[in-house]
Design a protein around this motif. Structure first.
Motif, PDB file in Angstrom:
ATOM      1  N   UNK A 140       0.837  -1.202   0.000  1.00  0.00           N
ATOM      2  CA  UNK A 140       0.000   0.000   0.000  1.00  0.00           C
ATOM      3  C   UNK A 140       0.874   1.255   0.000  1.00  0.00           C
ATOM      4  N   UNK A 141       1.930   1.237   0.793  1.00  0.00           N
ATOM      5  CA  UNK A 141       2.822   2.399   0.832  1.00  0.00           C
ATOM      6  C   UNK A 141       3.508   2.596  -0.517  1.00  0.00           C
ATOM      7  N   UNK A 142       3.928   1.524  -1.166  1.00  0.00           N
ATOM      8  CA  UNK A 142       4.575   1.659  -2.473  1.00  0.00           C
ATOM      9  C   UNK A 142       3.587   2.208  -3.506  1.00  0.00           C
ATOM     10  N   UNK A 143       2.330   1.761  -3.421  1.00  0.00           N
ATOM     11  CA  UNK A 143       1.318   2.283  -4.338  1.00  0.00           C
ATOM     12  C   UNK A 143       1.136   3.779  -4.149  1.00  0.00           C
ATOM     13  N   UNK A 144       1.208   4.240  -2.895  1.00  0.00           N
ATOM     14  CA  UNK A 144       1.127   5.676  -2.638  1.00  0.00           C
ATOM     15  C   UNK A 144       2.365   6.406  -3.120  1.00  0.00           C
ATOM     16  N   UNK A 145       3.544   5.810  -2.890  1.00  0.00           N
ATOM     17  CA  UNK A 145       4.796   6.423  -3.314  1.00  0.00           C
ATOM     18  C   UNK A 145       4.866   6.564  -4.824  1.00  0.00           C
ATOM     19  N   UNK A 146       4.331   5.583  -5.543  1.00  0.00           N
ATOM     20  CA  UNK A 146       4.367   5.626  -7.016  1.00  0.00           C
ATOM     21  C   UNK A 146       3.661   6.857  -7.554  1.00  0.00           C
ATOM     22  N   UNK A 147       2.684   7.349  -6.828  1.00  0.00           N
ATOM     23  CA  UNK A 147       1.917   8.504  -7.281  1.00  0.00           C
ATOM     24  C   UNK A 147       2.700   9.804  -7.127  1.00  0.00           C
ATOM     25  N   UNK A 148       3.828   9.755  -6.420  1.00  0.00           N
ATOM     26  CA  UNK A 148       4.641  10.947  -6.203  1.00  0.00           C
ATOM     27  C   UNK A 148       5.808  11.057  -7.186  1.00  0.00           C
ATOM     28  N   UNK A 149       6.072   9.981  -7.910  1.00  0.00           N
ATOM     29  CA  UNK A 149       7.191   9.976  -8.859  1.00  0.00           C
ATOM     30  C   UNK A 149       6.855  10.844 -10.066  1.00  0.00           C
ATOM     31  N   UNK A 150       7.847  11.588 -10.545  1.00  0.00           N
ATOM     32  CA  UNK A 150       7.662  12.428 -11.714  1.00  0.00           C
ATOM     33  C   UNK A 150       7.704  13.908 -11.372  1.00  0.00           C
ATOM     34  N   UNK A 151       7.312  14.739 -12.322  1.00  0.00           N
ATOM     35  CA  UNK A 151       7.313  16.195 -12.174  1.00  0.00           C
ATOM     36  C   UNK A 151       5.992  16.645 -11.563  1.00  0.00           C
ATOM     37  N   UNK A 152       6.074  17.308 -10.401  1.00  0.00           N
ATOM     38  CA  UNK A 152       4.867  17.748  -9.704  1.00  0.00           C
ATOM     39  C   UNK A 152       5.120  19.068  -8.974  1.00  0.00           C
ATOM     40  N   UNK A 153       4.034  19.726  -8.638  1.00  0.00           N
ATOM     41  CA  UNK A 153       4.058  20.830  -7.685  1.00  0.00           C
ATOM     42  C   UNK A 153       3.925  20.185  -6.306  1.00  0.00           C
ATOM     43  N   UNK A 154       5.010  20.223  -5.505  1.00  0.00           N
ATOM     44  CA  UNK A 154       5.031  19.540  -4.214  1.00  0.00           C
ATOM     45  C   UNK A 154       4.753  20.494  -3.045  1.00  0.00           C
ATOM     46  N   UNK A 155       3.942  21.529  -3.289  1.00  0.00           N
ATOM     47  CA  UNK A 155       3.625  22.474  -2.215  1.00  0.00           C
ATOM     48  C   UNK A 155       3.118  21.754  -0.968  1.00  0.00           C
ATOM     49  N   UNK A 156       2.274  20.754  -1.141  1.00  0.00           N
ATOM     50  CA  UNK A 156       1.711  20.022  -0.007  1.00  0.00           C
ATOM     51  C   UNK A 156       2.789  19.412   0.874  1.00  0.00           C
ATOM     52  N   UNK A 157       3.890  19.003   0.262  1.00  0.00           N
ATOM     53  CA  UNK A 157       4.899  18.221   0.970  1.00  0.00           C
ATOM     54  C   UNK A 157       6.174  19.013   1.272  1.00  0.00           C
ATOM     55  N   UNK A 158       6.065  20.318   1.351  1.00  0.00           N
ATOM     56  CA  UNK A 158       7.233  21.093   1.754  1.00  0.00           C
ATOM     57  C   UNK A 158       6.899  21.984   2.932  1.00  0.00           C
ATOM     58  N   UNK A 159       7.901  22.267   3.736  1.00  0.00           N
ATOM     59  CA  UNK A 159       7.727  23.105   4.912  1.00  0.00           C
ATOM     60  C   UNK A 159       7.311  24.512   4.515  1.00  0.00           C
TER      61      UNK A 159
END
Length: 261
Positions: A140-159
């Protein structure tokens, strides 16, 4: 002034992070003070990246300028002598071009995060891994991680304190391994990218832990990512367990110079 690249390993537990601070010990300060035992006028050093308080490294890279030519092996040996008893070691030193830069010459950074799931508290690994006492689902964690791979706006995941000019980054690899250990499981999260945002890895891991525990679904990771809102992020995990594993360069300064035995 001849320039040298330094491959550095450290335990981040007693430090406020990599960057020098006025009132708190840092890894940068420890290395610079060791350098000034060799050459009192040695200028400050530059690193491939800044690590936060409690974060470890097995492959941090920095560069320093010296006033005289040093045999790289002798330089590393001398620095290790003066670094004692700090938990910092120079694994390798190499002569580099005068315009080579530990940060700006790098084309990728590699991080690893260790999470240990077991009922009993950690003893030998205390401060070196994030400890939880409930099981996780790696798939399940790998399935979630796969969705983060690639070019994205990572505003949600930055301080919110992140100083990067843009939240848009490319994540090249995100791989999760599960290893059986006595009375539990160790999960290892491997990430690779040209650069990372402040708290990005810890935000990823804290969020995916919720996926592995069943509180979130992999689709929830996509929803959080697309929200581009820090409030949509899952919990940010503690720094214990995060390691800067290595820095990539087009011409690896440490590959062509063998360390004497």
């Amino acid at each position: 002034m001849p320039r040298y690249a330094l491959l550095i390993e450290y335990n981040g537990a007693p430090f406020s992070g990599w960057q020098r601070q006025k009132q708190h010990p840092s890894v940068q300060q420890a290395v610079e003070e060791a350098l000034r035992k060799l050459e009192p006028d040695c200028p400050g050093i530059g690193a491939a990246g800044r690590t936060d308080a409690g974060v470890h490294a097995s492959g941090q890279v920095a560069h320093c300028d010296m006033t005289k030519e040093w045999d790289p092996f002798r330089l590393s040996e001398a620095l290790n002598h003066h670094l004692k008893p700090a938990p910092v070691a120079i694994l390798h030193a190499a002569r580099v071009a005068d315009d080579w830069h530990a940060r700006f010459s790098a084309h990728e950074r590699r991080y690893m995060f260790r999470l240990i799931s077991r009922r009993a508290p950690l003893v030998h690994e205390a401060g070196k891994a994030w400890h939880i006492n409930h099981p996780l689902d790696r798939d399940r964690m790998q399935a979630g991680a796969d969705r983060l791979i690639g070019l994205h706006d990572f505003t949600t995941f930055r301080s919110t304190m992140c100083q990067a000019d843009s939240p848009v980054k490319t994540l090249d690899e995100f791989r999760i391994e599960a290893h059986a250990i006595p009375y539990g499981t160790e999960y290892r999260f491997y990430l690779r990218a040209r650069s990372f945002l402040h708290n990005q890895v810890r935000s990823f891991v804290g969020t995916l832990e919720r996926v592995g525990a069943g509180s979130w679904t992999p689709q929830d990771v996509t929803t959080a990512l697309e929200a581009c809102d820090r409030a949509a992020c899952g919990p940010v995990c503690p720094p214990q367990g995060l390691y800067l594993m290595g820095v990539g360069y087009a011409d690896d300064p440490f590959a062509s110079s063998a360390t004497p035995t």
